[in-house]
Design an enzyme around this catalytic site. Sequence first.
Site, PDB file in Angstrom:
ATOM      1  N   PHE A 141       0.856  -1.188   0.000  1.00  0.00           N
ATOM      2  CA  PHE A 141       0.000   0.000   0.000  1.00  0.00           C
ATOM      3  C   PHE A 141       0.890   1.235   0.000  1.00  0.00           C
ATOM      4  O   PHE A 141       1.774   1.370   0.846  1.00  0.00           O
ATOM      5  CB  PHE A 141      -0.914   0.018   1.235  1.00  0.00           C
ATOM      6  CG  PHE A 141      -1.865   1.185   1.214  1.00  0.00           C
ATOM      7  CD1 PHE A 141      -2.994   1.153   0.409  1.00  0.00           C
ATOM      8  CD2 PHE A 141      -1.620   2.318   1.980  1.00  0.00           C
ATOM      9  CE1 PHE A 141      -3.863   2.243   0.370  1.00  0.00           C
ATOM     10  CE2 PHE A 141      -2.494   3.400   1.947  1.00  0.00           C
ATOM     11  CZ  PHE A 141      -3.617   3.357   1.150  1.00  0.00           C
ATOM     12  N   ASP A 226       9.146   2.822   1.554  1.00  0.00           N
ATOM     13  CA  ASP A 226       7.958   3.527   2.030  1.00  0.00           C
ATOM     14  C   ASP A 226       7.847   3.256   3.525  1.00  0.00           C
ATOM     15  O   ASP A 226       7.420   2.187   3.951  1.00  0.00           O
ATOM     16  CB  ASP A 226       6.718   3.023   1.279  1.00  0.00           C
ATOM     17  CG  ASP A 226       5.437   3.677   1.788  1.00  0.00           C
ATOM     18  OD1 ASP A 226       5.469   4.332   2.844  1.00  0.00           O
ATOM     19  OD2 ASP A 226       4.396   3.503   1.123  1.00  0.00           O
ATOM     20  N   LYS A 255       2.365   9.939   8.296  1.00  0.00           N
ATOM     21  CA  LYS A 255       1.679   9.458   9.502  1.00  0.00           C
ATOM     22  C   LYS A 255       2.312  10.036  10.789  1.00  0.00           C
ATOM     23  O   LYS A 255       2.062  11.182  11.111  1.00  0.00           O
ATOM     24  CB  LYS A 255       1.621   7.931   9.511  1.00  0.00           C
ATOM     25  CG  LYS A 255       0.677   7.405   8.410  1.00  0.00           C
ATOM     26  CD  LYS A 255       0.178   5.999   8.666  1.00  0.00           C
ATOM     27  CE  LYS A 255      -1.004   5.661   7.772  1.00  0.00           C
ATOM     28  NZ  LYS A 255      -0.675   4.893   6.579  1.00  0.00           N
TER      29      LYS A 255
HETATM   30  C1  LIG Z   1      -0.994   5.199   5.140  1.00  0.00           C
HETATM   31  C2  LIG Z   1       0.045   4.818   4.155  1.00  0.00           C
HETATM   32  C3  LIG Z   1       0.229   5.545   2.966  1.00  0.00           C
HETATM   33  C4  LIG Z   1      -0.692   6.664   2.557  1.00  0.00           C
HETATM   34  O1  LIG Z   1      -0.598   7.750   3.425  1.00  0.00           O
HETATM   35  P1  LIG Z   1      -1.703   8.918   3.326  1.00  0.00           P
HETATM   36  O2  LIG Z   1      -1.226   9.918   4.325  1.00  0.00           O
HETATM   37  O3  LIG Z   1      -3.016   8.299   3.670  1.00  0.00           O
HETATM   38  O4  LIG Z   1      -1.684   9.416   1.947  1.00  0.00           O
HETATM   39  C5  LIG Z   1       1.272   5.178   2.134  1.00  0.00           C
HETATM   40  N1  LIG Z   1       2.086   4.159   2.431  1.00  0.00           N
HETATM   41  C6  LIG Z   1       1.943   3.444   3.560  1.00  0.00           C
HETATM   42  C7  LIG Z   1       2.905   2.341   3.850  1.00  0.00           C
HETATM   43  C8  LIG Z   1       0.916   3.734   4.444  1.00  0.00           C
HETATM   44  O5  LIG Z   1       0.746   2.998   5.549  1.00  0.00           O
END
Ligand SMILES: *Cc1c(COP(=O)(O)O)cnc(C)c1O
Length: 406
Positions: A141, A226, A255
């Site tokens: 994700f 990421d 986050k």
């Molecule tokens: C939550 C998340 C995202 C997206 O972040 P947003 O602030 O919702 O755009 C991207 N990568 C990972 C691994 C995430 O957990």
Amino acid sequence: MSASQPNVQRAAFDEVMVPTYAPAAFIPVRGEGSRVWDQADREYVDFAGGIAVSALGHGHPALINALTEQAGKLWHVSNIYTNEPALRLARKLVDHTFADRVFFANSGAEANEAACKLARRYGHDVSGGSRYEIVAATNSFHGRTLFTVSVGGQPKYSDGFGPKIEGIRHVPYNDLAALEAVVSDKTCAVILEPIQGEGGVLPADQAYLEGARRLCDAHGALLIFDEVQSGVGRSGHLYAYQHYGVVPDILTTAKSIGGGFPLAAMLTTEKVAQHFSAGVHGSTYGGNPLGCAVGAALLDIVATPETLAGVAARHQRFVAGLEQLNARYGLFQQIRGLGLLIGAVLNDSWKGRAKDIVTAANEEGLMILQAGPDVLRMAPSLIISETDIDEGLARLDRALARLTQG
Ligand SMILES: *Cc1c(COP(=O)(O)O)cnc(C)c1O
């Protein structure tokens, strides 16, 4: 409630909001540390942490001070000017990581969008156009923009929006042979979550990340981590790459970095950063003074040996408590994750019931997450107290007792 504010109830969500979410039955109105209260003044223990965002819980005095002090000085000037909080936070991020350069954004998706665009631009510059493929993992994700859902490995998020971004290849996570088979001289980047978060709290194998690094080096591709969910102390290290000792070329963080204020960053090396010259990418709010002031205050607390050691200790307490529950109810086949990103994988007899457990926990006064239908997820404050951990687990115990009887 002030007299001028109209009364709102949960039912309003289904009347006035675009139905992209299915929020819980209660509305949280205030929080302190790892406790939250709803409209009826019912109290909850918070194991969700706003999905790995509220790294210092709710209402931390240092963050309130940083935000209100900056709010009295300057909110916004645009990137036609730079600002002190952004420069201070960038300096801290550089000092604490492999990175030489920082690009600020407002969300994880935006940070990943920047990372993927930078990798594409890098590939374009070094190859004259033949190096553009991005290799990503199934079940990964990376956010909800069209580029990031295309890169993400979950068709449920990317299908049904017309043509996807091309030149993206997906391979199973933690499968080095599969990665080896697709990385080539056409690859501009491999993007991986060191711990797959939404995909079920699945940590990478050490050899997998080391192998990914080797493959990227051998083929001249960039390695992007990421760390939107795994970063900012959550793994017990400031960033999970430091746990693995595998250094990426680009890292994205969001986050927890803002502790609840929208803030994100893409970190990279001097060499790679030079492929984004002035005007090639940007953001109106990226690096705004309010967010960066909060981020700097948060980092001063999280990037300390005490906080990071505390994350490891809390991990132990969570796992011990979950194992006790498992001895009683026999519902987990595995408890996994690093630090305070913990996934309890439901066994066959409970498969698909993570949502039921979350709902039952809510009813017992516990906020907790799922990661897909089969994994119960915890991503609480990095400084959650032992009392709150124990009380939250006791409430989970009551929820499970009710579910097993019902
Ligand atoms: C939550 C998340 C995202 C997206 O972040 P947003 O602030 O919702 O755009 C991207 N990568 C990972 C691994 C995430 O957990």
